[in-house]
Motif scaffolding. Structure first.
Motif, PDB file in Angstrom:
ATOM      1  N   ASP A  89       0.846  -1.200   0.000  1.00  0.00           N
ATOM      2  CA  ASP A  89       0.000   0.000   0.000  1.00  0.00           C
ATOM      3  C   ASP A  89       0.884   1.254   0.000  1.00  0.00           C
ATOM      4  O   ASP A  89       1.861   1.326   0.739  1.00  0.00           O
ATOM      5  CB  ASP A  89      -0.856  -0.048   1.281  1.00  0.00           C
ATOM      6  N   PRO A  90       0.523   2.248  -0.840  1.00  0.00           N
ATOM      7  CA  PRO A  90       1.361   3.459  -0.916  1.00  0.00           C
ATOM      8  C   PRO A  90       1.621   4.111   0.437  1.00  0.00           C
ATOM      9  O   PRO A  90       2.697   4.668   0.646  1.00  0.00           O
ATOM     10  CB  PRO A  90       0.554   4.394  -1.819  1.00  0.00           C
ATOM     11  N   VAL A  91       0.678   4.013   1.361  1.00  0.00           N
ATOM     12  CA  VAL A  91       0.875   4.620   2.680  1.00  0.00           C
ATOM     13  C   VAL A  91       2.118   4.039   3.349  1.00  0.00           C
ATOM     14  O   VAL A  91       2.972   4.762   3.864  1.00  0.00           O
ATOM     15  CB  VAL A  91      -0.358   4.367   3.581  1.00  0.00           C
ATOM     16  N   TYR A  92       2.202   2.701   3.319  1.00  0.00           N
ATOM     17  CA  TYR A  92       3.318   2.053   4.009  1.00  0.00           C
ATOM     18  C   TYR A  92       4.603   2.183   3.210  1.00  0.00           C
ATOM     19  O   TYR A  92       5.680   2.368   3.777  1.00  0.00           O
ATOM     20  CB  TYR A  92       2.980   0.592   4.306  1.00  0.00           C
ATOM     21  N   ILE A  93       4.491   2.092   1.883  1.00  0.00           N
ATOM     22  CA  ILE A  93       5.681   2.272   1.046  1.00  0.00           C
ATOM     23  C   ILE A  93       6.295   3.632   1.336  1.00  0.00           C
ATOM     24  O   ILE A  93       7.502   3.775   1.528  1.00  0.00           O
ATOM     25  CB  ILE A  93       5.319   2.165  -0.459  1.00  0.00           C
ATOM     26  N   SER A  94       5.419   4.649   1.430  1.00  0.00           N
ATOM     27  CA  SER A  94       5.970   5.987   1.626  1.00  0.00           C
ATOM     28  C   SER A  94       6.634   6.109   2.992  1.00  0.00           C
ATOM     29  O   SER A  94       7.632   6.813   3.152  1.00  0.00           O
ATOM     30  CB  SER A  94       4.893   7.048   1.432  1.00  0.00           C
TER      31      SER A  94
END
Lengths: 287, 281
Positions: A62-67
């Protein structure tokens, strides 16, 4: 010469068994459990079923965690870089200082290193806050008060503050091993100090410098306390997310998966450093 | 040596840009700590204007039972985990130095793991271990209720002790131990009378490191401590999360003082050991 363990089984087991037992039961087993949990899911408030699912790892995409991962890596790298810039001249001066000054300078660097991390972070909080010293001084010269605390600036400053000694000490030990006559030769032959440092000191001390960078990067990447106390709502690093999943969200399988990704990143950094150092050594051997 | 002679080419410490740089770094490292210590003696609660000298905050710290308890807990855990870590670290160092055994490189890697694994990962692993696998009863009498924290501290401390002791063992002349055994000493006598004295400076350094690591640890303790087993860093953390107060300054100053005293004792003991070793040689 090392002795084969079979020649003296009694002594071998007396010395080896207690620490091996401790390491296995109180370190490897706990790690193995969260590794297993990372492939599991919550089936009730207190039970986790290890089902072999990869869904926890899929969620990390998920982009949230990747970021958050990217941000943690960037902050850790920035911290390491700033520590290098600040610490290198210090290490250089310590290396070539007379013995007595050297001992005092090392103590100067070591003492904060031995001081409790929480105390150091708290000390920084006290000077950076709106009513703190820095802002008072800024107020006198007509700037501010600036928001110095609870933001990303404070996190990076805090990480540099707490990790600086970690880099200076290995840098010093790397520089201390250099053959001084090479440096003197370079200076005698007309190279300036900057050029000597760039072309003689850095290439020769590179393996030591790299391991110093690694020693700074790893704790910075996984740091929990500094971003938690100095950061704002948007300065979460990966450790804060792990903590939240274990202590508040009670999603242990997902927290375990995050922990293992962080661990893999750490191992990757170590492997990269080992590889670069080995390649340098080989290149040096051929030259 | 006169300070007027021009600096030698590599005497970087005598060049003013570097002196300035070091002064700046020292300021950066120490100013927050000095401020913290100074304001633990300040009368004003607001902590920024100096209004007068007082010991009131120290008196408050000594009357704060929860803080005292946390402090005693921390010292107890540090003492016990240091003893166990030094024993385990020395044993494993001797075993690795002396013996060849199958799987040695793998074991060596595993032993280094507690040093490199991020604290947070070890913390959550301990949390899971002590709540699901080996639930540590919370109603044990003091200091047994600190067992879970102590065990976790030993796990991250003893590999550091092992590293220090192994480095020291490299300079040991194995023939000395052989000679002792030839002269009739048992395995145990040879170990205690020949090897242990040689390891002594490393044992002192290791003990000091283990004690400081334990006293310093917040993250791993945070995950293994229960509501009744609070250590000093965990307690201070809960205090500073909300506000900066002179009591916290006073408590922190006490902790800094302990660190400085311990470091001084350690450096002194090591200095004496080295002096003795070199004088005897």
């Amino acid at each position: 010469m090392e002795q084969d363990w079979k020649q003296s089984r009694g002594s071998f087991f007396t010395a080896f068994a207690p620490p091996a037992f401790w390491l296995t039961l109180f370190f490897l087993v706990p790690l193995a459990i969260i590794w297993a949990y990372s492939f599991g899911k919550n089936i009730s408030m207190t039970e986790v079923a290890v089902t072999g699912t990869l869904s926890n790892y899929a969620r990390i995409a998920d982009p949230v965690y990747i970021s958050i991962f990217v941000k943690s890596i960037v902050y850790a790298a920035l911290t390491t870089f700033l520590c290098l810039i600040v610490g290198f001249p210090v290490a250089l001066a310590i290396t070539f200082a007379p013995d007595k000054a050297k001992a005092w300078l090392l103590l100067l660097i070591m003492l904060p290193f031995w001081t409790n991390l929480l105390v150091r972070t708290y000390a920084l909080m006290a000077v950076l806050r709106t009513e703190g010293y820095v802002n008072t001084v800024l107020g006198w010269i007509g700037i501010g008060p600036l928001p110095l605390l609870h933001n990303n600036f404070a996190v990076v400053l805090g990480l540099v503050y707490v990790n600086l000694p970690f880099l200076v000490l290995p840098l010093y030990s790397a520089l201390d091993r250099l053959d001084r006559s090479l440096l003197e030769a370079s200076l005698d032959l007309g190279a300036g100090h900057i050029r000597t440092i760039r072309e003689i000191v850095i290439p020769l001390a590179l393996p030591g410098i790299l391991s110093g960078l690694l020693i700074t990067f790893i704790p910075a990447l996984g740091s929990y306390l500094t971003p938690d106390l100095l950061g704002g709502p948007d300065s979460q690093m990966i450790a804060s997310v792990i903590e939240r999943n274990f202590k508040r969200a009670n999603d242990w399988p997902f927290g375990s998966a995050l922990s293992f990704i962080l661990m893999y990143l750490t191992f990757f950094a170590i492997a990269a450093q080992t590889l670069v150092a080995a390649r340098r050594r080989k290149a040096g051997g051929e030259a | 040596m006169s300070s007027k002679s021009p600096p030698a080419p590599l005497d970087y410490l005598r060049r003013w840009p570097l002196r300035l740089w070091i002064a700046g770094v020292a300021f950066f490292l120490y100013a927050p700590l000095v401020t913290l210590i100074a304001f633990s003696f300040n009368e004003s609660r607001r902590n920024i204007v100096w209004t007068g000298f007082t010991f009131d905050w120290y008196a408050q710290v000594f009357q704060d039972d929860a803080l005292i308890e946390a402090f005693v807990n921390s010292l107890t855990i540090a003492a016990i985990s240091t003893v166990i870590s030094v024993i385990l670290g020395a044993l494993v160092a001797v075993a690795m130095w002396r013996f060849r055994f199958p799987g040695k490189p793998v074991f060596e890697g595993l032993l280094a793991l507690p040093i490199v694994v991020p604290e947070i990962c070890m913390g959550v692993a301990m949390l899971v271990f002590f709540s699901r696998i080996l639930p540590w009863p919370s109603d044990l009498p003091w200091p047994l209720d600190l067992g879970a924290i102590t065990i976790a501290h030993v796990s991250f401390s003893f590999p550091f002790v092992a590293v220090i002791v192994r480095a020291r063992l490299l300079s040991f002349n194995r023939e000395l131990e052989e000679a002792a055994k030839d002269l009739g000493a048992s395995e145990w006598r040879a170990f205690m009378d020949v090897l242990v004295p040689h390891m002594r400076p490393a044992l002192v350094a290791g003990a000091l490191l283990a004690f400081t690591l334990s006293l310093d640890d917040f993250v791993i303790t945070f995950f293994t401590s229960g509501p009744d087993t609070v250590t000093f860093p965990v307690k201070v953390y809960s205090m500073v999360r909300f506000s900066v107060t002179p009591e916290v300054n006073a408590a922190s100053t006490l902790l800094i003082l302990i660190t400085v005293v311990l470091t001084a004792i350690g450096l002194r003991m090591q200095g004496k050991d080295i002096a003795r070793a070199e004088g005897g040689a």
